[in-house]
Motif scaffolding. Structure first.
Motif, mmCIF file in Angstrom:
data_model
loop_
_atom_site.group_PDB
_atom_site.id
_atom_site.type_symbol
_atom_site.label_atom_id
_atom_site.label_comp_id
_atom_site.label_asym_id
_atom_site.label_seq_id
_atom_site.Cartn_x
_atom_site.Cartn_y
_atom_site.Cartn_z
ATOM 1 N N ALA A 143 -4.727 -7.000 -6.488
ATOM 2 C CA ALA A 143 -4.279 -8.291 -6.139
ATOM 3 C C ALA A 143 -3.457 -8.940 -7.107
ATOM 4 C CB ALA A 143 -5.629 -9.022 -5.492
ATOM 5 N N ALA A 144 -3.687 -9.000 -8.431
ATOM 6 C CA ALA A 144 -2.903 -9.632 -9.223
ATOM 7 C C ALA A 144 -1.541 -8.921 -9.309
ATOM 8 C CB ALA A 144 -3.833 -9.543 -10.679
ATOM 9 N N ALA A 145 -1.410 -7.516 -9.099
ATOM 10 C CA ALA A 145 -0.144 -7.090 -9.232
ATOM 11 C C ALA A 145 0.573 -7.300 -8.157
ATOM 12 C CB ALA A 145 -0.394 -5.434 -9.341
ATOM 13 N N ILE A 146 0.153 -7.319 -6.944
ATOM 14 C CA ILE A 146 0.915 -7.968 -5.535
ATOM 15 C C ILE A 146 1.454 -9.248 -5.838
ATOM 16 C CG2 ILE A 146 0.661 -8.370 -3.321
ATOM 17 C CD1 ILE A 146 -1.434 -6.068 -2.999
ATOM 18 N N MET A 147 0.643 -10.339 -6.389
ATOM 19 C CA MET A 147 1.037 -11.452 -6.604
ATOM 20 C C MET A 147 1.728 -11.794 -7.699
ATOM 21 S SD MET A 147 -0.574 -12.956 -3.966
ATOM 22 C CE MET A 147 -0.085 -14.574 -4.275
ATOM 23 N N ASP A 148 1.928 -10.911 -8.590
ATOM 24 C CA ASP A 148 2.867 -11.069 -9.691
ATOM 25 C C ASP A 148 4.327 -10.985 -9.083
ATOM 26 O OD1 ASP A 148 4.282 -11.097 -12.072
ATOM 27 O OD2 ASP A 148 3.388 -9.112 -12.798
ATOM 28 N N LYS A 149 5.139 -12.061 -9.519
ATOM 29 C CA LYS A 149 6.376 -12.117 -9.097
ATOM 30 C C LYS A 149 7.365 -10.962 -9.573
ATOM 31 C CE LYS A 149 6.340 -17.379 -9.093
ATOM 32 N NZ LYS A 149 6.793 -18.526 -9.686
ATOM 33 N N LYS A 150 6.911 -10.246 -10.533
ATOM 34 C CA LYS A 150 7.824 -9.192 -11.136
ATOM 35 C C LYS A 150 7.786 -8.222 -10.144
ATOM 36 C CE LYS A 150 7.319 -10.370 -15.914
ATOM 37 N NZ LYS A 150 6.891 -10.177 -17.278
ATOM 38 N N SER A 151 6.667 -7.969 -9.352
ATOM 39 C CA SER A 151 6.452 -6.855 -8.223
ATOM 40 C C SER A 151 7.564 -7.099 -7.438
ATOM 41 C CB SER A 151 5.164 -7.072 -7.685
ATOM 42 O OG SER A 151 5.217 -8.241 -6.888
ATOM 43 N N GLY A 152 8.325 -8.078 -6.952
ATOM 44 C CA GLY A 152 9.347 -8.003 -6.045
ATOM 45 C C GLY A 152 8.605 -7.911 -4.813
ATOM 46 N N LEU A 153 7.560 -8.151 -4.458
ATOM 47 C CA LEU A 153 6.885 -7.747 -3.108
ATOM 48 C C LEU A 153 6.990 -8.921 -2.217
ATOM 49 C CD1 LEU A 153 3.575 -5.827 -3.755
ATOM 50 C CD2 LEU A 153 5.745 -4.905 -2.945
ATOM 51 N N HIS A 154 6.806 -10.130 -2.664
ATOM 52 C CA HIS A 154 7.327 -11.226 -2.104
ATOM 53 C C HIS A 154 6.241 -11.625 -0.800
ATOM 54 C CE1 HIS A 154 11.085 -12.052 -4.106
ATOM 55 N NE2 HIS A 154 11.448 -10.938 -3.727
ATOM 56 N N LEU A 194 -8.409 -6.365 0.800
ATOM 57 C CA LEU A 194 -7.161 -7.251 0.383
ATOM 58 C C LEU A 194 -6.253 -7.313 1.518
ATOM 59 C CD1 LEU A 194 -6.184 -9.016 -1.914
ATOM 60 C CD2 LEU A 194 -4.997 -6.726 -2.793
ATOM 61 N N VAL A 195 -6.203 -8.279 2.152
ATOM 62 C CA VAL A 195 -5.158 -8.303 3.342
ATOM 63 C C VAL A 195 -3.969 -8.762 2.658
ATOM 64 C CG1 VAL A 195 -4.569 -9.438 5.314
ATOM 65 C CG2 VAL A 195 -6.862 -8.961 4.949
ATOM 66 N N VAL A 196 -2.558 -8.073 2.876
ATOM 67 C CA VAL A 196 -1.531 -8.403 2.269
ATOM 68 C C VAL A 196 -0.426 -8.706 3.641
ATOM 69 C CG1 VAL A 196 0.382 -7.960 0.721
ATOM 70 C CG2 VAL A 196 -2.099 -6.988 0.486
ATOM 71 N N ARG A 197 0.250 -9.914 3.574
ATOM 72 C CA ARG A 197 1.498 -10.181 4.360
ATOM 73 C C ARG A 197 2.545 -10.427 3.732
ATOM 74 N NH1 ARG A 197 -1.079 -14.573 7.609
ATOM 75 N NH2 ARG A 197 -2.554 -12.743 8.037
ATOM 76 N N PRO A 198 3.594 -9.846 4.011
ATOM 77 C CA PRO A 198 4.868 -10.237 3.352
ATOM 78 C C PRO A 198 5.162 -11.750 4.119
ATOM 79 C CG PRO A 198 5.266 -7.962 4.280
ATOM 80 C CD PRO A 198 3.996 -8.554 4.697
#
Length: 1216
Positions: free
Chosen positions: A234-245, A262-266
């Motif tokens: 989750a921390a990796a996804i929320m990291d701005k450097k990941s570029g996942l937005h 973990l539920v992820v939504r662009p």
């Protein structure tokens, strides 16, 4: 149907390669388009590809007879064998071609548009790249690791038992060893959820084995490491450097922290925006099959929760099957994906069958949604796959000597597979009869490892998919499956079951459950809390619910078919929150077993029971309610007795049981429990200040007392039989007071009753029909027959008063409206010494024949010839005979028969009478009963929810069909739903008379002339195929729409009861703002005012000005007048006199107001004409309109009405 295809003239007759012929029922699983098995165009002479179908087609073609066609005409090719089989399936299997076409149209609309999945593919690739590029984190103390992640605004959702400073294990992170697209999306089996829920794409992320240790199965260590692994992702996804937005939240299905994902939504507007596809990506940490955790340690018999201080006492710990299964589930996402893929390849109908099954389940709350759902099914999507797997693969014989369920085969259709799944769910008890799907590699655990009293359904991966599902929820699932199967087995011509099976939302608890309790758990606590139980179920909240449902199910026993917990789905939470939020409010729904639900005594062990602990356990469970009793047969038994005083209280025994258990075992007080039976009961009760007067006078009350009074009257009539000119052959009741459906409990008004206020003096008479023996002394003239009836009634009256002291009998002559001398208007008014009132009428069967002759003296001549012949009946005489015949048929033919059928229905269905009473009260309080809708029509419509609308009724000797309401509250809600949704222009059939023979002559005797009718409701029965006996004159189209609007508004109120803020009385309080004018009446002069839904006790409790003078209210000083209601008489007169000017509405049960609506056609000015049928006045000069026009003179009309009701009318208010 497009099953016939044309063959062009001059076609090459040479045989071509055979290919499978597509049918109109084949659809592309991706986009729903019609397609063949291959993409090439079909040759016109193609045939079925396999040998069996070739042979069938050849036989079919051999039977064809070739006929010559004119030159240039196209020759129609007959249907092929495959098409013929599809037609046969639609007729035999689906029982309706439209039903099959509806299913075919439904399936494509419930699946996602996979062609729009390009953004999803890009996003999944980005996630894959992100996860594989993550650096490793060396093992560290769990609290230290959580503190480090909290700096990135991500909490670690550790589970119980929480790690402490003395924890000797560590958590770390390494990139996933495998990332797998799992779930239904990968196999294109996703189904649209309810309440606009988004599709879910499951991404299985495997935890590297190097992060785990062999003993991580103990005390939640695996779940702690899983939680940390998920938080790092989750921390990796929320990291701005990941570029996942992207946005990410934690989600815990069923509120179980151990299953947190973990539920992820662009974000909307990003390159990977998934708004159009309407999906969420759910990241689920998984466990490798080769992990250090040994599989045998996950057996249901193993105790992996250690609550003892030392390892030597570990053997004393209880097994943890739910906890062990939660770990085992982590190994299954990939295995379930492969299994579904295999089944989809083996059986072509698997995908459609699974879709139908999931749609059916979602519509009934067995899944995630924004409304209340059945507990235990929020995270059991694999259950539906396991059910179909069992049907296709068969049952493993490990649980018993031989498997009971054999494989169905691979050639079944989707509908066959769906019905087989419902049959399994409807007939199998997973708690008592464990079941296991056959697996190619066998199963890891022995059948003896599974707990005996817990639900067990082991799928092909070895996981018990029902581990966390309460037994009561499975009882409800079985009940729903049986209801659907019964609907699918009914006659499709009576009602199309497609909407009920797949489209209708069945989550409305008011129509679904007999008893509903709203329970606030804020102050609840376990009577014997257990650390092991808390960890076993994942949280104290889950452990509380598991114990609560188990105790309720045990306490209610065979009183209830299902005990269900309904609650809102656990909402997603921010990454900074560790624990899921649980709603403190839950709902308990009960489906009652009518045969046992209302018994007064629960028996426990006998005093001489060989088990000495049995009595102790019984007393411990029931607490102070348990007592040792001796019964008439001499037995001494531990018992629980439920003391009730009235029949209404007896219907609340299941509620009393539930309340006692909740208070005794969980310290939940009455104030924290809300139910809706008492408010509904209050609408059917008279004010206590009135009933106390009758109690002082010891007046007889109740339906049984009224029936006893009727039986006594019949005996009195039989006693004077020899003193009458003709013997009494039969006495037939025809009153709602004698068939349990009167709104209020019948009350006698004896002469000894203390002074009643004038607004509480109403005595309702009971209609009875006297039938004398046949005799040739009856005249053949209709007018003379009425005179003879008067003479007979006078003789009956005099003999009854002679034989029974204090009985009063009076002959009542004439009708206040009708002036016909051939219509039955004579009656005998009887008041018994106990204070019961009866209205007796005489039925003479010869009357019908004479009326028919007056209407048509030449019935043998065709109508078109008769019109040309001279003579014929006088039009006025014929019209009078028609009116008299209508009254005769309704009063003497249909009313007694209707009474017998309704009385039998009340005995067969315990909730029917209460349902009718509530519906009548609701219609009366909304000002439409009696004038615009007869009470008999209400009784018929209420019977629909008990009997259904099938053309063939079940025998009265058979048990009630499943799905029948068990309480009047549920019956009321179902009738309201029916009225709100009923397409009344299509009519409805009710199998009211069941086994009673409907001879053609009997039906003909009861037929009415329905020409010129105003009523639009067609309610047909076996003896009334036309359906207008009780609805010939009302309701008309305007009133039918009005009733439907009122029902729709009431249905919305019933739906809002979930919140607990909407009082029941809201549905019975009629808004008055819609009327053009209101007429107020003097409540003190209305004998029925005490029955008003909003009666003001001060009207009859009003005291005098001076204490020594006493009350100034009017009291009863003259003999009571049965049926006397001045408000109703005034209402009828005004409605008749001003029928062309306005419509009047009122509550016939004590209403003190009339609501009036002007005739819409009279609201605009019109030219003056003689006999305009309304009071008119010239248009004002300053209006700018033609002076020759006139308008409705509202002021004059209302002034005339006020003078007409002088003394009774107190005010008239016009709406401007």
């Amino acid at each position: 149907m497009a099953l016939e295809r044309k063959r062009k003239r001059g076609q090459d007759p040479t045989p071509q390669k055979k290919q499978r012929i597509p049918t109109v029922f084949q659809t592309n699983e991706d986009d729903g388009s019609i397609h063949s098995d291959d993409d090439e165009p079909m040759p016109s002479g193609s045939s079925v590809g396999d040998e069996e179908e070739d042979e069938t087609e050849d036989n079919a073609e051999a039977m064809l007879v070739e006929t010559s066609k004119p030159s240039g005409s196209a020759i129609k090719r007959p249907p092929t064998a495959l098409e013929l089989r599809d037609i046969k399936d639609a007729t035999d299997l689906y029982r309706s071609s439209s039903f099959k076409l509806q299913i075919d149209a439904l399936l494509p609309n419930t699946r996602p548009k996979y062609q729009n999945s390009a953004p999803l593919d890009r996003f999944l690739e980005s996630l894959h790249t992100c996860f594989n590029s993550l650096p490793s984190i060396s093992p560290r103390h769990p609290l230290e690791a959580a503190k480090a992640l909290l700096k990135q605004s991500v909490a670690v959702p550790y589970v119980l038992p929480l790690p402490g400073q003395d924890t000797n294990w560590k958590v770390g992170f390494e990139k996933p060893s495998e990332i797998v697209l799992a779930g239904s999306w990968a196999n294109k089996l996703a189904v649209k959820g309810t309440d606009k829920q988004r599709y879910t794409v499951d991404l299985g992320v495997e935890i590297p084995s190097s992060l785990l240790q062999e003993k991580d199965y103990l005390n939640g260590r695996f779940f702690q490491k899983r939680a940390y692994f998920l938080s790092v992702l989750a921390a990796a996804i929320m990291d701005k450097k990941s570029g996942l937005h992207s946005e990410a939240v934690f989600s815990s299905p069923s509120g179980d922290s151990r299953l947190t994902c973990l539920v992820v939504r662009p974000k909307t507007g990003s390159n990977n925006d998934l708004t159009k596809l309407n999906v969420d990506v759910r990241i689920i940490p998984t466990l490798s099959a080769s992990s250090p955790i040994p599989l045998h340690r996950l057996s249901p018999t193993k105790a992996n929760i250690r609550t003892t201080a030392s390892s030597e006492d570990a053997s004393q710990d209880a097994p943890s099957p739910v906890y062990n299964n939660a770990i085992h589930v982590a190994t299954t996402p990939k295995l379930q994906l492969l299994r579904s893929h295999t089944l989809k390849g083996l059986v072509s109908a698997y995908s459609d069958a699974l879709t139908l099954l999931r749609i059916w389940a979602n519509q009934r709350g067995y899944g995630r949604g924004s409304r209340l759902g059945i507990r235990g099914f929020e995270s059991t999507g694999s259950l539906w796959t396991a059910v179909l797997d069992l049907l296709i693969s068969g049952e493993d014989a490990g649980f018993r000597k031989s498997a009971k369920r054999k494989p169905l085969g691979k050639g079944v259709s989707s509908y066959q597979l769906f019905r087989a799944a419902l049959d399994l769910l409807a007939s199998h008890d997973f708690t008592q009869d464990h079941i296991r799907v056959r697996a190619e590699t066998g199963h890891s655990f022995s059948p003896d490892d599974y707990p005996a009293n817990n639900p067990v359904f082991v799928d092909a991966t070895g996981v018990n998919v029902l581990s966390s599902v309460p037994s009561g929820s499975l009882d409800m699932l079985r009940y729903d499956a049986r209801v659907t199967l019964d609907a699918l087995n009914e006659d499709f011509t009576a009602q199309d079951p497609f909407k009920d099976a797949f489209l209708k939302d069945h989550r409305e608890f008011q129509t679904r459950f007999d008893v509903v309790l709203r329970v606030d758990l804020s102050s609840a606590k376990l009577r014997t809390p257990s650390v092991q139980s808390t960890i076993e179920h994942g949280s104290l909240y889950n452990a509380l619910l598991a114990s609560l449902l188990s105790k309720l199910r045990q306490g209610l026993g065979d009183r209830a078919k299902a005990v269900v917990c309904l609650h809102s789905a656990c909402e997603d939470r921010a990454l900074t929150e560790t624990d899921p939020a649980h709603s403190p409010v839950i709902y308990i729904g009960l489906i009652l077993d009518i045969e046992n639900a209302f018994r007064l005594v629960d028996h426990g062990p006998r005093a001489d029971d060989p088990d000495p602990e049995a009595a102790t356990r019984f007393r411990d469970f029931w607490g102070e309610k348990a007592e040792l009793r001796r019964f008439k047969d001499g037995s001494i038994v531990e018992s629980v007795v439920w003391d009730v005083k009235t029949s209404d209280e007896r219907t609340k025994i299941p509620y009393f049981v539930a309340v006692h258990i909740l208070a005794h075992h969980f310290s939940i007080s009455d104030t924290d429990i809300q139910h809706w039976q008492d408010p509904f009961d209050a609408t059917l009760r008279l004010p206590e200040s009135i009933t106390s007067i009758y109690q002082v006078a010891k007046a007889e009350t109740g339906f049984k007392a009224a029936m006893a009074a009727f039986d006594g009257l019949v005996k009195s009539l039989k006693a004077v039989d020899e003193e009458l000119p003709l013997g009494v052959l039969n006495v037939s009741p025809a009153s709602e007071m004698l068939r349990y459906t009167n709104v209020f409990t019948p009350i006698a008004v004896p002469p000894s009753t203390p002074s009643l206020p004038e607004c509480a003096q109403y005595l309702q008479p009971m209609e009875i029909v006297l039938e004398f023996e046949k005799s040739g002394r009856w005249p053949d003239d209709l007018r003379a027959i009425q005179k003879v009836k008067l003479a007979l009634l006078e003789r009956v009256a005099s003999k009854l008063m002679e034989s029974t002291p204090e009985l009063r009998a009076t002959v009542v002559v004439g009708d206040p409206v009708s002036t016909s001398d051939i219509m039955d208007t004579a009656s005998l008014e009887i008041i018994t010494p106990q204070g019961w009132a009866f209205t007796a009428r005489i039925w003479h069967d010869r009357e019908a024949k004479l009326l028919d002759t007056t209407i048509d003296d030449r019935p043998h001549i065709p109508a078109h010839i008769k019109r040309k012949l001279p003579g014929g009946p006088d039009p006025k005489s014929r019209q009078a005979a028609l009116e008299a015949k209508e009254l005769y048929v309704r009063r003497f033919i249909h009313a007694p028969r209707h009474h017998r059928a309704i009385a039998a229905l009340c005995h067969r269905y315990t909730a029917y009478a209460g349902t009718v009473r509530l519906i009548k009260r609701w219609l009366a309080s909304n000002w439409v009963l009696q004038k615009y809708l007869s009470v008999e029509a209400v009784e018929l419509l209420s019977a629909v929810v008990f009997l259904g609308s099938a053309r063939k009724a079940s025998s009265s000797s058979q048990p009630p069909p499943i799905g029948v309401p068990g309480t009047k509250e549920r019956g009321f809600a179902k009738v309201i739903e029916l009225l709100a949704e009923w397409e009344w222009d299509k009519g409805i059939f009710i199998p009211l008379y069941g086994d009673e023979q409907t001879e053609a002559d009997e039906v003909q005797k009861g037929s009415l002339d329905i020409s010129g009718r105003d009523g639009v409701w067609k309610i047909s029965t076996e003896f009334d195929p036309e359906g207008f006996v009780w609805t010939r004159d009302a309701p008309d189209a305007v009133m039918a729409r009005r009733i439907q609007k009122i029902a729709t508004a009431t249905w919305k109120c019933l739906q809002n009861l979930e919140s607990g803020d909407t009082p029941v009385m809201t549905m019975f309080w009629h808004p008055e703002q819609q009327y053009d004018f209101l007429i107020g009446l003097n409540a003190e002069l209305l004998p029925r005012y005490y029955q008003n839904i909003r009666a003001d006790p001060s009207v009859w409790d009003r005291k005098g000005k001076y204490a020594n003078i006493g009350s100034t209210r009017e009291t009863r000083s003259s003999p009571v007048q049965p049926g006397y209601d001045p408000a109703q008489l005034l209402f009828d007169d005004l409605s008749r006199i001003y029928k062309d000017t306005f419509l009047l509405f009122r509550d016939p049960l004590g209403g003190d107001r009339f609501g009036g609506v002007w005739e819409p056609r009279l609201k605009e000015p019109r030219p003056f004409k003689i006999l305009g049928k309304f009071s008119a006045t010239p248009v004002p000069k300053d209006s700018g309109k033609d002076k020759s026009q006139v308008m409705l003179n509202k002021e004059a009309i209302l002034s005339e009405v006020e003078r007409f009701g002088a003394g009774l009318i107190t005010s008239i208010t016009q709406r401007i």
